[in-house]
Design an enzyme around this catalytic site. Structure first.
Site, PDB file in Angstrom:
ATOM      1  N   TYR A   1       0.815  -1.214   0.000  1.00  0.00           N
ATOM      2  CA  TYR A   1       0.000   0.000   0.000  1.00  0.00           C
ATOM      3  C   TYR A   1       0.855   1.273   0.000  1.00  0.00           C
ATOM      4  CZ  TYR A   1      -3.399  -3.510   1.480  1.00  0.00           C
ATOM      5  OH  TYR A   1      -4.169  -4.629   1.561  1.00  0.00           O
TER       6      TYR A   1
ATOM      7  N   TYR B   1     -12.580  -7.254   6.487  1.00  0.00           N
ATOM      8  CA  TYR B   1     -11.413  -7.416   5.609  1.00  0.00           C
ATOM      9  C   TYR B   1     -11.078  -8.899   5.535  1.00  0.00           C
ATOM     10  CZ  TYR B   1      -6.717  -7.409   3.731  1.00  0.00           C
ATOM     11  OH  TYR B   1      -5.622  -7.671   2.949  1.00  0.00           O
TER      12      TYR B   1
ATOM     13  N   ASP C   1     -13.660 -16.383   9.200  1.00  0.00           N
ATOM     14  CA  ASP C   1     -12.303 -15.988   8.850  1.00  0.00           C
ATOM     15  C   ASP C   1     -11.536 -15.723  10.150  1.00  0.00           C
ATOM     16  OD1 ASP C   1      -9.977 -14.721   8.146  1.00  0.00           O
ATOM     17  OD2 ASP C   1     -10.894 -13.275   6.777  1.00  0.00           O
TER      18      ASP C   1
ATOM     19  N   LYS D   1      -1.748 -16.531   9.195  1.00  0.00           N
ATOM     20  CA  LYS D   1      -0.936 -15.653  10.026  1.00  0.00           C
ATOM     21  C   LYS D   1      -0.137 -16.402  11.085  1.00  0.00           C
ATOM     22  CE  LYS D   1      -3.331 -11.251   9.302  1.00  0.00           C
ATOM     23  NZ  LYS D   1      -2.270 -10.619   8.512  1.00  0.00           N
TER      24      LYS D   1
END
Length: 428
Positions: free
Chosen positions: A18, A146, A247, A276
């Site tokens: 980003y 997200y 999620d 993760k």
């Protein structure tokens, strides 16, 4: 090349997440990392408040994880998973089935969190096709959610704060329910549930699944909501025969104070996404688990197999270090550690409410958040943090930390003090 030349090349040629290559943000070169400290090439040490985007739960350079990685590298670093298998994959799958919510007993290994979500979406679509219901091709998700940056995952991220406008016309158009307003410690509001039920009542015949981040919405806003909401959503999904995808990429492996955030509500989703912290931050690795019913339904339909197969699926190195990370977590007293982190952050961040511009301070498990009333000037504040000897990466209007579970009280206080100092600076 000296480091000045290397950094010049970096900023001229390498895209960081980003960021712009025309006006790049400052990057800080790392020499090494150990425990909760990142050492820069200048010799400056930074206390890590981010767990390298929430993955390094045991800290850096952990001897047990190093041993697992080195030991496996002497046997098999990689072998294709098509037609072959190996002990690390079998042992890891067995452990994931054991520790995840009951009923999730089929395991698909994949490369990253985003791919885990892609796999979950494909599972849901292929499940309904196998049942002969080709009308169920859309997903319901939450605002402020997200789920990753690949196209399928993007399509279920927040449609306004995400990247939908950049890729409109190509992204699938899904449905979105309002983000729950209830806080973690409060009851869910009837309005939140009514909005979900209205959408399901009107659209359930075209919905393949409802995907959400249980209890904590991560990169979409670090929002924490009532477990009662999650429990009621589970009931609504059953009522309207819509699959539920949890999620848990950010929330899994103890981050919220439970091993998995679904446990706060006592529910089992139909599909769960993990990533993760799975490898303790050592390698990119993820997994998608589903129920036997979903797996068998997919495999009884056309073409009789699940249509996905990454090259590095079930990489032996990643499986070995994942297994070592899970065992280390279970032996480490992580519940007491995250409870201590939560108590200390609650105590030290409570004064943030008196700082001009701070809307709310919120804490759950090993997650601490300051929500501001304006955007954080990331480059300037990042430099301030580095000068203070901490590594904290704000985004949007949020200053937050998700430190390694091994962090000691003094180091945690330096992180919370730096957060408060930054908030005062922004609000002044």
């Amino acid at each position: 090349m000296d480091w000045k030349e290397k950094l010049s090349f970096d900023q001229g040629h390498i895209w960081h997440p980003y960021t712009s290559l025309i006006d790049p943000l400052t990057v800080y070169p790392v020499e090494s990392a150990s425990g909760v400290r990142i050492r820069l090439t200048t010799g400056l040490e930074l206390i890590d408040g981010m767990s390298s985007w929430w993955a390094v739960i045991h800290g850096y350079n952990h001897p047990e994880l190093n041993k697992a990685l080195a030991g496996q590298s002497q046997k098999t670093s990689h072998v294709m998973f098509g037609g072959l298998t190996h002990e690390p994959a079998i042992d890891l799958a067995r452990e994931l089935v054991r520790i995840t919510p009951e009923g999730l007993d089929k395991v698909f290994f994949c490369d990253s969190g985003s791919v885990s979500v892609e796999v979950a979406l494909k599972m849901a679509l292929q499940y309904w096709q196998a049942r002969g219901d080709t009308s169920r091709k859309r997903f319901l998700a939450l605002r402020c959610g997200y789920h990753g940056d690949t196209f399928g995952a993007m399509s279920v991220c927040d449609p306004f704060n995400g990247m939908h406008s950049l890729y409109s016309g190509f992204l699938p158009e899904n449905l979105f329910a309002p983000a729950p307003k209830s806080g973690f410690d409060g009851p869910c509001t009837p309005e939140d549930l009514q909005a979900v039920e209205e959408i399901m009542a009107s659209h359930h015949q075209e919905l393949a699944a409802f995907i959400l981040e249980p209890v904590v919405q991560g990169a979409g806003g670090m929002r924490m909501y009532s477990p009662q909401y999650l429990a009621r959503v589970r009931e609504l999904c059953r009522k309207y025969q819509v699959l539920l995808i949890a999620d848990e990429i950010a929330t899994g492996f103890g981050r919220t104070g439970r091993l998995f955030a679904c446990e706060h509500a006592g529910i089992t989703p139909d599909i769960i996404c993990l990533g993760k912290a799975l490898t303790g931050g050592y390698m990119s690795m993820a997994a998608t688990l589903c129920t036997t019913h979903i797996a068998e339904t997919i495999c009884r339909g056309d073409p009789g197999v699940f249509m996905h197969g990454p090259t590095f699926m079930a990489n032996p190195l990643a499986c070995s270090v994942s297994l070592a990370s899970i065992r280390l977590l279970q032996e480490s007293g992580w519940q007491e550690k995250t409870a201590r982190i939560q108590e200390q952050m609650q105590r030290e961040l409570i004064t943030a409410g008196n700082i001009p511009g701070v809307r709310q301070a919120r804490v759950l498990g090993a997650i601490g958040v300051l929500e501001l009333d304006r955007q954080v000037p990331v480059g300037d504040i990042q430099q301030m943090f580095v000068q203070d000897g901490v590594w904290i990466r704000p985004f949007m209007n949020l200053i937050y930390i998700m430190p390694p579970y091994i962090i000691e009280s003094g180091d945690l206080s330096r992180l919370t003090s730096a957060m408060l100092k930054a908030a005062r600076h922004i609000g002044s």
